[in-house]
Design a protein around this motif. Structure first.
Motif, mmCIF file in Angstrom:
data_model
loop_
_atom_site.group_PDB
_atom_site.id
_atom_site.type_symbol
_atom_site.label_atom_id
_atom_site.label_comp_id
_atom_site.label_asym_id
_atom_site.label_seq_id
_atom_site.Cartn_x
_atom_site.Cartn_y
_atom_site.Cartn_z
ATOM 1 N N ALA A 23 0.516 -1.623 5.731
ATOM 2 C CA ALA A 23 0.987 -2.304 6.944
ATOM 3 C C ALA A 23 1.442 -1.284 7.980
ATOM 4 C CB ALA A 23 2.148 -3.248 6.609
ATOM 5 N N ASP A 31 -2.317 -4.906 7.210
ATOM 6 C CA ASP A 31 -1.482 -5.657 8.155
ATOM 7 C C ASP A 31 -1.295 -4.794 9.399
ATOM 8 O OD1 ASP A 31 0.604 -6.806 9.575
ATOM 9 O OD2 ASP A 31 1.757 -7.342 7.778
ATOM 10 N N ILE A 53 -4.300 -8.749 8.461
ATOM 11 C CA ILE A 53 -3.129 -9.573 8.780
ATOM 12 C C ILE A 53 -2.654 -9.160 10.174
ATOM 13 C CG2 ILE A 53 -0.779 -10.211 8.071
ATOM 14 C CD1 ILE A 53 -1.471 -9.177 5.250
#
Ligand SMILES: *Cc1c(COP(=O)(O)O)cnc(C)c1O
Length: 423
Positions: free
Chosen positions: A198, A236, A274
């Motif tokens: 992420a 992400d 994401i």
């Protein structure tokens, strides 16, 4: 584009005149437009184009109002939460647990347990000690947590310092050159299942180059992690896309520009992407409606004193944010004024030396683009109750948070036993 337009000389939210809302709900009040929320979700989705099954997790901190969250949940959005409170709000508004990502640099063991028991889709870890704690909490519950590490790519997002998060000196994430070691350590923790990587470099980004540079570093890291034997199924890419506040400035990159950049950089990653958009979904879907208390002639210019204040909308005093100011019933005349609230702080200034509609005592004024980081940052400073919130859909509207009465503030305090209550 938003759905706050002049019709017959009166600013409307969709088909509702703001004068009618002010009459019934009082001022100041936040007003959100359902059609604008729907439009922003559609434009963001369309911008991502043919990406397979993107997971769009709305950043709840931008606007945690239940009616807003429920509107977004019905449009299929998940949620990016940064506290146990936001997690509970997202669930209460009907966001499915598997679409929830839990971000944040200081998750407590209690908050981790809450997320695990709810069955959320991903925890974004920000450090190795956090990984150890989450693993231990998961094991104590007989569960495993699906995790990504938030990686700090050390890029300058080129936005306001208070909303930059991806420089090496910021508190967020694991430094990218220590990421491999963090994954190696986490892979040994029995309570965790590594799922992805992420990144989130900041907010109100008006240039795609820093995000592009950050994502390229993430792509290289994914290859490195896979070479080391880690299974990476998710990436992400955070939030941060900017919105137009000042109509005189160049438009920030559109969701279509952003989507094209993402598709190019992530081609071949072979992951589920994401996204954690906040501001771009809600910013221009909300306004703060306020009434002019009086106009006071200062030494150099007029002061327009409105009944909203920094406790209702903190952004201008917190980070010099610029909000467009519009009269609800413009009379065609303009002047240059400084717009302030009644709170006893010089920082309680919404706009300085602003050319604006010439308003006078009793007139209604709207601060535009107040749907993100507006009501959610409100406080009760100066013993002002929290601002109510209204949501509009076509010609219908509803108060979805009542104005907090001063009685509630007074009743929340109590006296210690050594001070007697006065009759
Ligand atoms: C604040 C935040 C977001 C949302 O940022 P916006 O600029 O509102 O899109 C997304 N992800 C994380 C981790 C955040 O902290």
């Amino acid at each position: 584009m938003d759905h706050f337009q002049l019709k017959d000389g009166v600013l409307h939210a969709e088909d509702v005149p703001l004068t009618a809302i002010a009459e019934a709900a009082g001022t100041p009040t936040y007003i959100y437009s359902t059609a604008t929320l729907e439009r922003h979700v559609r434009v963001f989705r369309e911008g991502l184009g043919d990406l397979p099954d993107p997971w769009i997790a709305f950043a709840v901190k931008a606007n945690p109002n239940k009616a807003v969250l429920a509107t977004l949940a019905r449009l299929g959005l998940g949620a990016d939460v940064v506290s146990g409170g936001e997690l509970r709000r997202a669930l209460a508004a009907g966001v499915p647990a598997e679409k929830i990502v839990f971000s944040g640099v200081g998750k407590t063991a209690g908050e981790m347990a809450l997320g695990l028991k709810a069955g959320i889709g991903q925890f974004n870890l920000e450090s190795e000690p956090e990984a150890e704690t989450l693993s231990a909490v998961a094991q104590s519950l007989g569960m495993t947590a699906r995790v990504s590490f938030r990686v700090n790519p050390d890029v300058d997002a080129g936005t306001h310092a208070k909303i930059s998060t991806g420089k090496a000196e910021n508190k967020f994430g694991v430094p990218i050159d220590r990421a491999l070691a963090a994954y190696e350590a986490a892979a040994k923790l029995l309570g965790l299942t590594i799922q992805g990587v992420a990144v989130h470099i900041g907010s109100q980004l008006t240039d795609l180059a820093p995000s592009c540079a950050a994502f390229q570093r993430i792509g290289a890291l994914i290859a490195e992690l896979r070479a080391a034997g880690h299974s990476i199924t998710h990436a992400d890419l955070g939030g941060g896309l900017g919105v137009p506040y000042d109509p005189a400035l160049p438009l920030p990159p559109s969701p279509a520009d952003y989507g094209a950049m993402v598709r190019e950089v992530t081609a071949g990653w072979d992951v589920r992407l994401i996204f954690e958009p906040g501001r771009v979904i809600v910013g221009n879907a909300g306004i703060l409606l306020t009434r002019v208390i009086r106009v006071k002639q200062g030494v150099t210019q007029p002061f327009v004193i409105v009944d909203a204040a920094m406790n209702d909308l903190l952004r201008p005093s917190l980070y010099e944010a610029w909000h467009n100011v519009r009269a609800v019933q413009p009379n065609g005349e303009s002047f240059t004024a400084t717009i302030v609230g009644p709170v006893c702080e010089t920082g309680d200034t919404f706009a300085r030396d602003r050319p604006m509609d010439r308003v006078q005592e009793g007139d209604l004024v709207a601060f535009m683009t107040a749907g993100a980081y507006g009501a959610t940052m409100a406080s009760t400073y100066n013993s002002r109750g929290l601002t109510p919130e209204v949501i509009v859909s076509q010609d219908k509207w509803a108060i979805v948070r009542e104005r907090q009465p001063i009685e509630a503030l007074i009743a929340a305090d109590s006296l210690p036993p050594w001070i007697e209550e006065q009759a």
